[in-house]
Scaffold this active site. Structure first.
Site, PDB file in Angstrom:
ATOM      1  N   GLU A 123      -4.496  96.829 163.342  1.00  0.00           N
ATOM      2  CA  GLU A 123      -4.091  95.434 163.137  1.00  0.00           C
ATOM      3  C   GLU A 123      -2.712  95.274 162.555  1.00  0.00           C
ATOM      4  O   GLU A 123      -2.094  94.237 162.704  1.00  0.00           O
ATOM      5  CB  GLU A 123      -5.083  94.739 162.196  1.00  0.00           C
ATOM      6  N   LYS A 173       5.034  95.383 155.712  1.00  0.00           N
ATOM      7  CA  LYS A 173       3.748  95.385 156.421  1.00  0.00           C
ATOM      8  C   LYS A 173       3.744  94.250 157.440  1.00  0.00           C
ATOM      9  O   LYS A 173       3.956  93.093 157.087  1.00  0.00           O
ATOM     10  CB  LYS A 173       2.613  95.208 155.406  1.00  0.00           C
ATOM     11  N   TYR A 175      -8.858 105.484 150.099  1.00  0.00           N
ATOM     12  CA  TYR A 175      -7.861 105.184 151.136  1.00  0.00           C
ATOM     13  C   TYR A 175      -6.921 104.038 150.759  1.00  0.00           C
ATOM     14  O   TYR A 175      -5.935 103.806 151.431  1.00  0.00           O
ATOM     15  CB  TYR A 175      -8.550 104.816 152.455  1.00  0.00           C
ATOM     16  N   ASN A 176      -7.272 103.299 149.710  1.00  0.00           N
ATOM     17  CA  ASN A 176      -6.428 102.166 149.318  1.00  0.00           C
ATOM     18  C   ASN A 176      -5.861 102.332 147.915  1.00  0.00           C
ATOM     19  O   ASN A 176      -5.524 101.353 147.241  1.00  0.00           O
ATOM     20  CB  ASN A 176      -7.196 100.843 149.455  1.00  0.00           C
ATOM     21  N   ASP A 206     -12.195  96.061 148.824  1.00  0.00           N
ATOM     22  CA  ASP A 206     -12.141  97.136 149.826  1.00  0.00           C
ATOM     23  C   ASP A 206     -11.539  98.379 149.186  1.00  0.00           C
ATOM     24  O   ASP A 206     -10.737  99.088 149.788  1.00  0.00           O
ATOM     25  CB  ASP A 206     -11.317  96.679 151.040  1.00  0.00           C
ATOM     26  N   ILE A 247       6.185 102.533 147.648  1.00  0.00           N
ATOM     27  CA  ILE A 247       5.621 103.492 146.686  1.00  0.00           C
ATOM     28  C   ILE A 247       5.889 104.889 147.251  1.00  0.00           C
ATOM     29  O   ILE A 247       5.211 105.345 148.173  1.00  0.00           O
ATOM     30  CB  ILE A 247       4.102 103.259 146.471  1.00  0.00           C
ATOM     31  N   ILE A 274       5.627 103.957 158.730  1.00  0.00           N
ATOM     32  CA  ILE A 274       4.884 104.741 157.743  1.00  0.00           C
ATOM     33  C   ILE A 274       3.438 104.858 158.195  1.00  0.00           C
ATOM     34  O   ILE A 274       2.782 105.864 158.010  1.00  0.00           O
ATOM     35  CB  ILE A 274       4.887 104.052 156.351  1.00  0.00           C
ATOM     36  N   SER A 275       2.944 103.785 158.773  1.00  0.00           N
ATOM     37  CA  SER A 275       1.541 103.784 159.166  1.00  0.00           C
ATOM     38  C   SER A 275       1.339 102.810 160.321  1.00  0.00           C
ATOM     39  O   SER A 275       1.884 101.704 160.309  1.00  0.00           O
ATOM     40  CB  SER A 275       0.693 103.392 157.952  1.00  0.00           C
ATOM     41  N   VAL A 291       2.997  99.491 158.986  1.00  0.00           N
ATOM     42  CA  VAL A 291       3.809  99.467 157.777  1.00  0.00           C
ATOM     43  C   VAL A 291       5.067 100.284 158.059  1.00  0.00           C
ATOM     44  O   VAL A 291       4.989 101.409 158.558  1.00  0.00           O
ATOM     45  CB  VAL A 291       3.030 100.023 156.556  1.00  0.00           C
ATOM     46  N   ASP A 313      -3.223  97.282 149.662  1.00  0.00           N
ATOM     47  CA  ASP A 313      -4.086  96.650 150.664  1.00  0.00           C
ATOM     48  C   ASP A 313      -4.984  95.583 150.029  1.00  0.00           C
ATOM     49  O   ASP A 313      -6.207  95.701 150.057  1.00  0.00           O
ATOM     50  CB  ASP A 313      -4.936  97.752 151.334  1.00  0.00           C
TER      51      ASP A 313
HETATM   52  N1  LIG Z   1       3.918  99.752 149.258  1.00  0.00           N
HETATM   53  C1  LIG Z   1       3.745 100.835 150.019  1.00  0.00           C
HETATM   54  N2  LIG Z   1       4.552 101.904 149.885  1.00  0.00           N
HETATM   55  C2  LIG Z   1       4.391 103.008 150.663  1.00  0.00           C
HETATM   56  N3  LIG Z   1       3.435 103.124 151.604  1.00  0.00           N
HETATM   57  C3  LIG Z   1       2.600 102.085 151.785  1.00  0.00           C
HETATM   58  C4  LIG Z   1       2.704 100.896 151.002  1.00  0.00           C
HETATM   59  N4  LIG Z   1       1.729 100.044 151.413  1.00  0.00           N
HETATM   60  C5  LIG Z   1       1.060 100.675 152.383  1.00  0.00           C
HETATM   61  N5  LIG Z   1       1.561 101.900 152.618  1.00  0.00           N
HETATM   62  C6  LIG Z   1       1.084 102.885 153.611  1.00  0.00           C
HETATM   63  O1  LIG Z   1       0.610 102.189 154.745  1.00  0.00           O
HETATM   64  C7  LIG Z   1      -0.789 102.448 154.948  1.00  0.00           C
HETATM   65  C8  LIG Z   1      -1.491 101.195 155.454  1.00  0.00           C
HETATM   66  O2  LIG Z   1      -1.355 100.168 154.494  1.00  0.00           O
HETATM   67  P1  LIG Z   1      -2.572  99.248 154.089  1.00  0.00           P
HETATM   68  O3  LIG Z   1      -3.668 100.059 153.535  1.00  0.00           O
HETATM   69  O4  LIG Z   1      -2.023  98.144 153.253  1.00  0.00           O
HETATM   70  O5  LIG Z   1      -2.959  98.619 155.495  1.00  0.00           O
HETATM   71  P2  LIG Z   1      -4.311  98.654 156.311  1.00  0.00           P
HETATM   72  O6  LIG Z   1      -4.504  97.269 156.763  1.00  0.00           O
HETATM   73  O7  LIG Z   1      -5.397  99.337 155.573  1.00  0.00           O
HETATM   74  O8  LIG Z   1      -3.911  99.522 157.533  1.00  0.00           O
HETATM   75  P3  LIG Z   1      -4.806 100.687 158.154  1.00  0.00           P
HETATM   76  O9  LIG Z   1      -5.825  99.971 158.967  1.00  0.00           O
HETATM   77  O10 LIG Z   1      -3.789 101.469 158.926  1.00  0.00           O
HETATM   78  O11 LIG Z   1      -5.381 101.478 157.013  1.00  0.00           O
HETATM   79  C9  LIG Z   1      -1.298 102.952 153.624  1.00  0.00           C
HETATM   80  O12 LIG Z   1      -2.394 103.812 153.798  1.00  0.00           O
HETATM   81  C10 LIG Z   1      -0.093 103.700 153.078  1.00  0.00           C
HETATM   82  O13 LIG Z   1      -0.039 104.984 153.642  1.00  0.00           O
HETATM   83 MG   LIG Z   2      -5.727 100.393 153.885  1.00  0.00          MG
END
Ligand SMILES: Nc1ncnc2c1ncn2[C@@H]1O[C@H](COP(=O)(O)OP(=O)(O)OP(=O)(O)O)[C@@H](O)[C@H]1O
Ligand SMILES: [Mg+2]
Length: 264
Positions: A64, A81, A205-206, A201, A153, A59-60, A67, A218
């Site tokens: 670091e 994650k 974006y979160n 944070d 989600i 997904i992403s 997901v 996040d």
């Molecule tokens: N529970 C979830 N369901 C669906 N998508 C999710 C979920 N949690 C995270 N994501 C997707 O994964 C992405 C990254 O998750 P998260 O923000 O928790 O990590 P991050 O450490 O900020 O990573 P990054 O550095 O890539 O932003 C989110 O922007 C979202 O698109």
């Molecule tokens: Mg994030």
């Protein structure tokens, strides 16, 4: 290179071999070369425990962490994650939040690998606290080492949009924006008042928008409201949200007024 080294290599190879024997094709496809053998073992352990049935697409893919979309034992959709590496940037931002933590001294002695495990566990326990306090967050399911399993989600493998994406693609009306803004302020208040946590944070974006409701994601860095910098973090979270909605054309109260509403 002595016998010990050869034994260690042999052990690692056997671990990888055992992955190849995993019957579930989906898991195998994803396992690829992306993960080191300890991550592979962790995923297999979560599979044995019935937390994950299979892992599907990415997904992403951040610096670091990654997901993945996954499927659980009741055919429920999962977000998995996986924390992969401790970059120096990651370490620096981590300490910003850990510095006021009562467990700080203990954390200082941890190896990079253990630090990552601690971080994933912290995200899981923060999610649990928030979920219990009825904050809109993905339901936490399992955690092991560097792998965190939570509710997905979105639907059918398509994740819900982040607030920023939602704003750009769905073009919400002023009324809808107003409702979203108020709903997000309520989530921050629930986090603070009921879960006694500050996200730290928070931004467009979160936050994901799913069925017209905001979901906070996040949360690894979230701190207790007793953390010495909790108020600074809370102010910053509020400022980010107010700035986003104000730029979107909404008239929002001043960050000070929002802060007073949330913290009193
Ligand atoms: N529970 C979830 N369901 C669906 N998508 C999710 C979920 N949690 C995270 N994501 C997707 O994964 C992405 C990254 O998750 P998260 O923000 O928790 O990590 P991050 O450490 O900020 O990573 P990054 O550095 O890539 O932003 C989110 O922007 C979202 O698109
Ligand atoms: Mg994030």
């Amino acid at each position: 290179m002595g016998e010990d080294y050869e034994k260690a290599v042999d052990r690692e190879l056997r671990k990888i071999e055992s992955v190849k024997r995993v019957k579930d094709q989906d898991l195998y496809e994803i396992v690829e070369e992306v993960f080191d053998s300890s991550t592979i073992m962790t995923i297999m352990d979560l599979q044995r425990r019935g937390c994950i049935r299979s892992l599907k697409g990415v997904i992403s893919a951040g610096k670091e962490s990654r997901v993945y979309w996954g499927i659980g034992k009741e055919s429920n959709e999962l977000a998995v994650k996986i924390y992969l590496t401790l970059t120096s940037e990651f370490r620096r931002s981590m300490w910003k939040y850990l510095a006021g933590d009562p467990r700080f001294e203990r954390y200082k002695g941890l190896s990079p690998k253990k630090l990552i495990y601690m971080w994933a566990k912290k995200e899981f326990s923060n999610l649990k606290k928030l979920y219990r306090a009825k904050v809109n967050v993905p339901k936490p399911i399992c955690v092991s080492n560097n792998v965190l399993v939570m509710e997905f989600i979105g639907e059918k493998g398509v994740r819900a949009p982040l607030l920023k994406e939602y704003y750009e693609s769905a073009k919400p009306s002023d009324e809808e924006l107003q409702e979203l803004f108020s709903a997000i302020v309520e989530e921050i208040k629930k986090m603070y008042m009921n879960a006694e946590l500050v996200h730290g944070d928070l931004s467009e974006y979160n936050i994901m928008i799913y069925r017209n409701k905001p979901y906070i994601i996040d949360v690894s860095q979230a701190v207790l409201k007793t953390h010495p910098n909790a108020h600074g973090f809370l102010k910053n979270d509020i400022y980010n949200i107010a700035r986003f909605f104000s730029r979107a054309g909404l008239e929002v109260p001043s960050p000070e007024d929002i802060y007073r509403y949330i913290a009193s």
